[in-house]
Design a protein around this motif. Structure first.
Motif, PDB file in Angstrom:
ATOM      1  N   SER A  43       0.856  -0.691   0.142  1.00 36.55           N
ATOM      2  CA  SER A  43       0.298  -0.272   0.156  1.00 36.55           C
ATOM      3  C   SER A  43       0.786   1.531  -0.230  1.00 36.55           C
ATOM      4  O   SER A  43       2.303   1.278   0.452  1.00 36.55           O
ATOM      5  N   ARG A  44       0.309   2.302  -0.100  1.00 38.31           N
ATOM      6  CA  ARG A  44       1.066   3.552  -0.423  1.00 38.31           C
ATOM      7  C   ARG A  44       0.745   4.896   0.072  1.00 38.31           C
ATOM      8  O   ARG A  44      -0.240   5.385   0.973  1.00 38.31           O
ATOM      9  N   GLY A  45       1.998   5.264   0.708  1.00 32.34           N
ATOM     10  CA  GLY A  45       1.387   6.477   1.865  1.00 32.34           C
ATOM     11  C   GLY A  45       1.471   7.529   1.141  1.00 32.34           C
ATOM     12  O   GLY A  45       2.384   8.861   1.571  1.00 32.34           O
ATOM     13  N   LEU A  46       0.681   7.714   0.197  1.00 28.18           N
ATOM     14  CA  LEU A  46       1.159   9.031  -0.421  1.00 28.18           C
ATOM     15  C   LEU A  46      -0.499  10.118  -0.787  1.00 28.18           C
ATOM     16  O   LEU A  46      -0.815   9.097  -0.927  1.00 28.18           O
ATOM     17  N   LEU A  47      -0.573  11.224   0.068  1.00 26.68           N
ATOM     18  CA  LEU A  47      -1.660  12.254  -0.179  1.00 26.68           C
ATOM     19  C   LEU A  47      -2.533  12.032  -1.010  1.00 26.68           C
ATOM     20  O   LEU A  47      -1.288  12.081  -2.062  1.00 26.68           O
ATOM     21  N   GLU A  48      -3.516  12.060  -1.389  1.00 25.75           N
ATOM     22  CA  GLU A  48      -3.800  12.651  -2.703  1.00 25.75           C
ATOM     23  C   GLU A  48      -5.369  14.345  -1.969  1.00 25.75           C
ATOM     24  O   GLU A  48      -5.733  13.813  -1.542  1.00 25.75           O
ATOM     25  N   TYR A  49      -4.425  14.455  -3.289  1.00 24.99           N
ATOM     26  CA  TYR A  49      -5.488  15.333  -3.097  1.00 24.99           C
ATOM     27  C   TYR A  49      -7.183  16.089  -3.959  1.00 24.99           C
ATOM     28  O   TYR A  49      -6.653  15.289  -5.243  1.00 24.99           O
ATOM     29  N   VAL A  50      -8.162  16.222  -2.968  1.00 24.58           N
ATOM     30  CA  VAL A  50      -9.589  15.937  -4.005  1.00 24.58           C
ATOM     31  C   VAL A  50     -10.563  16.933  -3.759  1.00 24.58           C
ATOM     32  O   VAL A  50     -11.593  17.339  -4.213  1.00 24.58           O
ATOM     33  N   GLY A  51      -9.537  18.350  -3.842  1.00 25.93           N
ATOM     34  CA  GLY A  51     -10.345  19.478  -3.965  1.00 25.93           C
ATOM     35  C   GLY A  51     -10.430  19.940  -5.242  1.00 25.93           C
ATOM     36  O   GLY A  51      -9.772  18.845  -6.470  1.00 25.93           O
ATOM     37  N   ASP A  52     -10.366  20.901  -5.547  1.00 26.86           N
ATOM     38  CA  ASP A  52     -10.733  21.789  -7.167  1.00 26.86           C
ATOM     39  C   ASP A  52      -9.709  22.643  -7.489  1.00 26.86           C
ATOM     40  O   ASP A  52      -9.872  22.757  -8.622  1.00 26.86           O
ATOM     41  N   ASP A  53      -8.517  22.176  -6.713  1.00 32.26           N
ATOM     42  CA  ASP A  53      -7.425  23.226  -7.408  1.00 32.26           C
ATOM     43  C   ASP A  53      -6.449  22.306  -8.058  1.00 32.26           C
ATOM     44  O   ASP A  53      -6.347  21.640  -7.733  1.00 32.26           O
ATOM     45  N   VAL A 112      -3.757  22.867  -9.574  1.00 39.42           N
ATOM     46  CA  VAL A 112      -2.162  23.071  -8.711  1.00 39.42           C
ATOM     47  C   VAL A 112      -1.986  21.777  -7.880  1.00 39.42           C
ATOM     48  O   VAL A 112      -0.744  21.099  -7.905  1.00 39.42           O
ATOM     49  N   GLN A 113      -2.927  21.451  -6.657  1.00 48.75           N
ATOM     50  CA  GLN A 113      -2.653  20.707  -6.087  1.00 48.75           C
ATOM     51  C   GLN A 113      -3.073  18.987  -6.309  1.00 48.75           C
ATOM     52  O   GLN A 113      -2.470  18.114  -5.373  1.00 48.75           O
ATOM     53  N   GLN A 114      -3.505  19.200  -7.086  1.00 49.98           N
ATOM     54  CA  GLN A 114      -4.203  18.425  -7.608  1.00 49.98           C
ATOM     55  C   GLN A 114      -2.862  17.508  -8.458  1.00 49.98           C
ATOM     56  O   GLN A 114      -3.201  15.587  -8.591  1.00 49.98           O
ATOM     57  N   ALA A 115      -1.862  18.568  -9.312  1.00 50.28           N
ATOM     58  CA  ALA A 115      -0.585  17.664  -9.981  1.00 50.28           C
ATOM     59  C   ALA A 115       0.412  17.438  -8.603  1.00 50.28           C
ATOM     60  O   ALA A 115       0.890  16.663  -9.133  1.00 50.28           O
ATOM     61  N   ARG A 116       0.497  18.303  -7.965  1.00 47.55           N
ATOM     62  CA  ARG A 116       1.316  18.284  -6.742  1.00 47.55           C
ATOM     63  C   ARG A 116       1.371  16.420  -6.112  1.00 47.55           C
ATOM     64  O   ARG A 116       1.521  15.653  -5.520  1.00 47.55           O
ATOM     65  N   PHE A 117      -0.053  16.237  -5.462  1.00 46.61           N
ATOM     66  CA  PHE A 117      -0.404  15.689  -5.465  1.00 46.61           C
ATOM     67  C   PHE A 117      -1.944  14.624  -5.419  1.00 46.61           C
ATOM     68  O   PHE A 117      -2.474  14.302  -5.265  1.00 46.61           O
ATOM     69  N   PRO A 118      -1.142  13.760  -6.587  1.00 48.74           N
ATOM     70  CA  PRO A 118      -1.995  12.963  -7.245  1.00 48.74           C
ATOM     71  C   PRO A 118      -2.451  11.378  -7.122  1.00 48.74           C
ATOM     72  O   PRO A 118      -3.332  10.816  -7.211  1.00 48.74           O
ATOM     73  N   GLY A 119      -1.166  11.288  -5.175  1.00 50.21           N
ATOM     74  CA  GLY A 119      -2.014   9.669  -4.628  1.00 50.21           C
ATOM     75  C   GLY A 119      -1.455   8.852  -5.004  1.00 50.21           C
ATOM     76  O   GLY A 119      -0.201   8.933  -6.536  1.00 50.21           O
ATOM     77  N   ALA A 120      -1.662   7.497  -5.448  1.00 49.82           N
ATOM     78  CA  ALA A 120      -0.316   6.195  -5.836  1.00 49.82           C
ATOM     79  C   ALA A 120      -1.871   5.060  -5.646  1.00 49.82           C
ATOM     80  O   ALA A 120      -2.296   5.400  -4.405  1.00 49.82           O
TER      81      ALA A 120
END
Length: 382
Positions: free
Chosen positions: A326-336, A338-346
């Motif tokens: 399992s992966r421990g990368l945060l995923e951004y679920v908002g509308d920004d 830029v943050q979607q690109a930085r925090f795509p999850g995994a």
């Protein structure tokens, strides 16, 4: 100021369980960081960490202390680790040598075993590369993290078929990093973070052997929280680093004296990381970054050739393992965007390992993303 409030988010991803330091926040400094337990001994690495039910040597018994009472002689093990370069999310991991562990185990009578250890649980040097984000801006900098632990362990055989163990260690997290976000207009916003803290970590285990060919192990590693980290400039927002707890069950089956088949399932409490971010001054923006608990699955085989009385063959062990992680990368679920690109999850990742032991020397190769890892070890019995 919404962007400053996001600087307070933090994450640490484990394991690998192994429990560790992992931090991620809404700030770009942590956009590719997750906590992963580094392989600490060549044998553990060769068997993909599937050792909760088979801690038969000094090093693995300290990882899973319920097996310390199985150690038959004083045992000293030392290892080193080499990590190759590779890509992680938007960024790049640099190649490096790092200490693995020093572990010593000692039998005490017929029913007890004790030990002491020093391990480097995490070592990462990350180059934050200038990938262009959706708004035309880009981030650039570096992040360096080390996680070290020293401790003691004890194991006790209540019955020949039932053994218990406990481990307590002092974990030190050290982090330093700098990042500068340059807007599309060329305006740079620098940020830095430096942090060091110590925290206690507990591990307990039970080993049950209903028959000679079968063993079942249960293992728990506690959550670790390091507090007081700060991001500067502007406000010096404090945040916590958190290493999630792990609960695991392992099974060992011996179809013959030459073959061992191992399996292990761990539940990793990644959601504690999200909870730490939410409680540490992040405000409502913490809800935009999510991380759910995960399950790790490990399978491995160890083969020891046996050929009459020829000593060389009886000193060889071949190991193969696979780890669905399992992966421990945060995923951004908002509308920004830029943050979607930085925090795509995994999603999940798969790592495989191959190891060879000859006499007192061991080597293991782990193939995985973001890079290949080599672990070298030596054993000295007394």
């Amino acid at each position: 100021m919404r962007s400053l409030s996001r600087l307070a988010l933090a994450i640490v991803s484990v394991l690998a369980g192994a429990a560790s330091v992992s931090a991620q926040t809404g700030d770009p400094l942590f956009r590719s960081w997750e906590w992963v337990e580094e392989p600490q001994s060549a044998r553990a690495a060769g068997l993909a960490g599937a050792l909760a039910a088979e801690p038969s040597d000094g090093s693995t018994a300290l990882l899973f202390p319920a097996g310390l009472s199985l150690v038959s002689e004083p045992d000293l093990r030392v290892s080193m680790r080499y990590t190759g370069s590779g890509s992680l999310n938007l960024d790049r991991v640099t190649s490096q040598w790092a200490p693995g562990e020093v572990a010593f185990a000692l039998p005490v009578g017929l029913s007890w075993g004790v030990g002491a250890y020093y391990r480097e649980r995490r070592h990462l040097d990350l180059e934050i590369q200038d990938e262009v984000l959706p708004d035309g801006s880009f981030d650039q900098g570096y992040l360096g993290v080390t996680g070290r632990e020293a401790g003691v362990a004890v194991g006790f055989a209540a019955l020949p078929s039932l053994r218990f163990g406990a481990r307590v260690g002092l974990s030190r997290a050290k982090l330093s990093g700098q990042v500068s976000t340059t807007s599309a207009a060329g305006v740079a916003s620098p940020l830095s973070s430096d942090f060091r803290d110590d925290a206690a970590r507990l591990g307990i285990g039970v080993l049950f052997a209903p028959e000679q060919r079968l063993q079942i192990g249960l293992q728990f590693d506690s959550k670790v929280a390091w507090s007081g980290a700060k991001l500067t400039p502007a406000g010096e927002s404090p945040y916590d680093l958190v290493s999630p707890a792990r609960v695991g069950i392992g099974v060992l089956y011996r179809p013959s004296t030459a073959v061992q088949i191992l399996g292990q399932v761990d539940r990793v409490g990644w959601s504690a990381v999200e909870g730490a971010a939410r409680c540490c001054g992040a405000g409502s923006s913490a809800g935009d970054l999510t991380l759910e608990d995960g399950t790790d699955v490990r399978l491995a085989l160890e083969f020891r050739p046996q050929y009459g009385n020829i000593g060389i063959w009886n000193r060889i062990a071949i190991r193969v393992g696979v780890h669905s992680r399992s992966r421990g990368l945060l995923e951004y679920v908002g509308d920004d965007p830029v943050q979607q690109a930085r925090f795509p999850g995994a999603g999940r990742s798969t790592e495989w390992s191959v190891g060879l032991a000859f006499w007192r020397f061991e080597v293991t190769r782990i193939g995985r993303k973001p890079s290949t890892v080599w672990v070298f070890g030596v054993r000295q019995p007394f």
